[in-house]
Motif scaffolding. Sequence first.
Motif, mmCIF file in Angstrom:
data_model
loop_
_atom_site.group_PDB
_atom_site.id
_atom_site.type_symbol
_atom_site.label_atom_id
_atom_site.label_comp_id
_atom_site.label_asym_id
_atom_site.label_seq_id
_atom_site.Cartn_x
_atom_site.Cartn_y
_atom_site.Cartn_z
ATOM 1 N N SER A 257 10.909 13.517 -5.801
ATOM 2 C CA SER A 257 9.835 13.138 -4.882
ATOM 3 C C SER A 257 10.125 13.751 -3.512
ATOM 4 N N ASN B 21 14.882 10.504 -6.137
ATOM 5 C CA ASN B 21 13.839 9.637 -5.608
ATOM 6 C C ASN B 21 14.221 9.246 -4.199
ATOM 7 N N GLN B 22 13.277 9.384 -3.287
ATOM 8 C CA GLN B 22 13.566 9.006 -1.914
ATOM 9 C C GLN B 22 12.346 8.356 -1.308
ATOM 10 N N MET C 280 9.903 1.120 -3.255
ATOM 11 C CA MET C 280 8.514 0.883 -3.604
ATOM 12 C C MET C 280 8.218 -0.603 -3.820
ATOM 13 N N ASP D 110 6.973 8.088 0.141
ATOM 14 C CA ASP D 110 8.085 8.893 -0.362
ATOM 15 C C ASP D 110 8.337 10.098 0.554
ATOM 16 N N TYR E 28 4.896 1.675 1.756
ATOM 17 C CA TYR E 28 6.013 2.586 1.533
ATOM 18 C C TYR E 28 5.517 4.010 1.408
ATOM 19 N N TYR F 215 17.715 6.735 -0.904
ATOM 20 C CA TYR F 215 17.804 8.071 -1.494
ATOM 21 C C TYR F 215 18.641 7.929 -2.758
ATOM 22 N N LYS G 87 5.051 12.915 -7.157
ATOM 23 C CA LYS G 87 6.272 13.208 -7.900
ATOM 24 C C LYS G 87 6.050 14.429 -8.783
ATOM 25 N N ASN H 192 0.842 -1.178 0.000
ATOM 26 C CA ASN H 192 0.000 0.000 0.000
ATOM 27 C C ASN H 192 0.883 1.235 0.000
ATOM 28 N N ALA H 193 0.509 2.254 -0.751
ATOM 29 C CA ALA H 193 1.364 3.429 -0.750
ATOM 30 C C ALA H 193 0.692 4.687 -1.247
ATOM 31 N N HIS H 194 1.257 5.801 -0.810
ATOM 32 C CA HIS H 194 0.895 7.118 -1.337
ATOM 33 C C HIS H 194 2.144 7.672 -2.016
#
Lengths: 446, 480
Positions: A69, B65-66, B355, B84, B82, B44, A52, A47-49
């Motif tokens: 991001s 991207n982190q 991710m 960001d 996950y 990172y 970007k 699951n993620a939010h």
Amino acid sequence: MISNEELASGLLKKATSKGITAGDVVIVEGNSFDAQVRLKSIDKLSNAHEKKLGLRLFFGRRTAVCSTSDFSSESLDRLVEDTCHLARCTAEDPHAGLPEPAPLDPPDLDLYDESILKWKMEDKIELAVQAESAALEYDPRITNSEGAGLSHSDRRVVYSNTHGVVGSYPVSSVSFSVSPIATSQDSMQRDYWYSSKRKVRDLASAETVGRTAARRALRRVGARKIRTGEFPVVFDPETAAELLGSVSACVSGYSVYKGASFLADRLGKAVAASSVTILDNGTIPSALGSRPFDGEGLATRKTTVIKKGILESYLLDSYSARKLGLHSTGNAVRSIGDVPSVSHTNFYLVPGSHTAEAIIRTVKRGLYVVEMIGFGVNHVTGDYSRGAVGLWIENGELTYPVEEITIAGNLRDILMNIELVGNDLELRSTIASPTLKISRMTVAGN
Amino acid sequence: MADALERAEEFFLKKFNLEERQLEQTIGKALGKKIDYADLYFEYRTNEAVSLEEGMVKKAIKSVNQGVGVRAVAEEKTGYAYSDEITIKNLEEAARTARYITSDPSVGGPVEVKSGTVPRNLYPIGTPVSEIPVQEKIDLLNRIDQLARRYDPRIKKVMASFASEHKVVLIATSDGLIVGDVQPLSRLNVTCIAEENGNRQVGSFGGGGRIEYSFFLENHRFEDYVKTAARQAIVNLSAVEAPAGTMDVVLGPGWPGILLHEAIGHGLEGDFNRKRTSAFTGMIGKQVASDICTIVDDGTIPDRRGSLNIDDEGTPSHRTVLIEKGILKGYLQDKLNAKLMGMSPTGNGRRESFMHIPMPRMTNTFMLSGETHPEDIIRSVTNGLYAVSFGGGQVDITSGKFVFSASEAYRIENGKITVPVKGATLIGNGPDVLKRVTMVGNDLEMDAGVGTCGKDGQSVPVGVGLPTLRINGITVGGTK
């Protein structure tokens, strides 16, 4: 907290103060969910939010793209600095630039299902479990499973550029699939089936997907090799769509202007059999490939790519269009961290009048292809050679399954040799085709 | 090598204003009575790429991207979340989501983590490639363009790209381990299109690894990439139709090792074997190749694209013997599958990014050298194919059928290499194909460093290697 639209215009303002001549910003923010079940219990849940941002800046005809991001203010300041620095390093490209300013009034294409966010975890997992169960219970020869998966995503896309164009739209997608394994003696065969839609209520039933997956795996059991020769080849809708995928790649304005497509310099010429008409339509309501505007803020549209065998149009964004002296077809796509490129929207071959059964009946000895593997497609030359799994056709009937064979030809000939077009088009994915019969291809086996 | 860890740990804690104690609490929150294991993966990553076409470097991109991934494992179940945005609130939220796989409400207390050790640094780097001014990379691409055009007037289009990545990771686990790594990666690619009388052909080559920028300038490396790509495009101008049917094939050294990756490697990944869905299920100890074949997966070779100090679960990378003198010896494992199968992790738990959930993946997969001189191998074939370069490959794990597509190949007639043939796909059966190996060359070569492997939608950098190899009777998918 500021909106993503304000964030975008704020960044463009900041960049303008650094002396840029033009620029645009894309922000994508959304959620994604993925569940895998196997043998009726949870295997993986994720699951993620995500959020970007991509920034493209121009100093005259020089350009660069940076993305992040990390939304801290130091990071965003650095993003503008880095983009300016990179853009100053690149070459003057006479064709670089934003598209001509055009008013953006995005239509509502009904691409978003808000019920996805309210969908209960138990119900999602239950759908995947039911789909896998339908496959496992279909036949005793279905003895194992790679599992069933359900995933969905929802996101909001914001686009803004220095011509003052600002637009946004929400999109969602949801899909589930089952991969059962059929066994006979000491060999195993896996296949799968899926349903993929914008909205939960449009999905096929768990039962249908599970049973179809089981049937597909079962029909491969006991597959053997066949001897090498030239035969008529019938592609089922799934594999025909893969053929079409190669056509989509070869009508991309980028492959064309680079001379990296066998369809370069062929506009207005016959490139396929006269029964072949291929469309790209980004405006079909609720379809998976639809979008109200493209990756540089231009309205999407319906483009006739091949009409009755004649190559009518390439798929273009503003850059590739300028390179070729043509106009954008609204096919710009933007992966957040990259410069715009071209991709199809909903790309499909217009159905004919024959049923799949009737097409198979016309084949005395030949191959019905149900899966292809590998990357043996050379877009520059059109040479095509891929691994295949299928069913052997004898006297108009499907007989035994075949595997460890290849099918080969050249895409120029393959398109010209499309002898029959099925009536069974279904937009299951962003590329779709009805059943196709190619009069001759080389099948290599023993 | 405490260096990379300290750098990684300090980097994340400082950047996101976290304390080690908070990581320990988060791991505790992901744990419960029914959760066997939990971990956090911080990443990172910055990527930079410049590319050239039509004699101009017109594309330059850079991305940051982190994020952090939180995982909870209960028997064969994995819960993952996950974010960001790396904040303590998001860490706790992710820990809660990850635990959903068990309905048990109990929450564990903090788990004390101790700094783990990384046995060695396989990629010590003075100056990261990302710190080399972009103008130098642009100048290199412009030189490549000129070199390629000078190679032959029939080279009409040149495309070249240089891409680099700088990745800092930190892994904290409920085993009480905290370990970090700094993982550089770059690659340089050249593609040429040759044209003659309306016939257009393509040639590509490239290389790279976990190396410094100077790598590309040493030993004529970039010049060799250019020559190889240009030569391949020119050779293909005179290529004839490839044969169709079963024949003896000689694979050249290096990149054709993609055969091993597809035919053997994927089928030996622990997850497929635990689920009993691989064509190699239950075959440990059995003969799966001729006795002149020994194949290893080795993540510990310095500087290579597929190498890692630690895998993405914090396990030090290994050299794993997959096949020894024809006998199947081992699987590639991550923590979850190793535990369920009662085996040890092999340092092959990899993921594309924060991710993604880790799974067993290859690192550098290759066959050890044999004893035969490569020329003798070619001389031994009466009528066959000599394939020296390949595009991509793919495998059906369950049926074992695999393909890989030649991009530069020649006919062998009466022991001599004769005409070039057009690209064709080769297809075979994984558990069977290496039994057909009759000769292994003494010339093991690793690929130049451009491989990327895809599995379940996750891409990771890998390497392959092969000595010259003769395989008797494999299906070649040409048209003649």
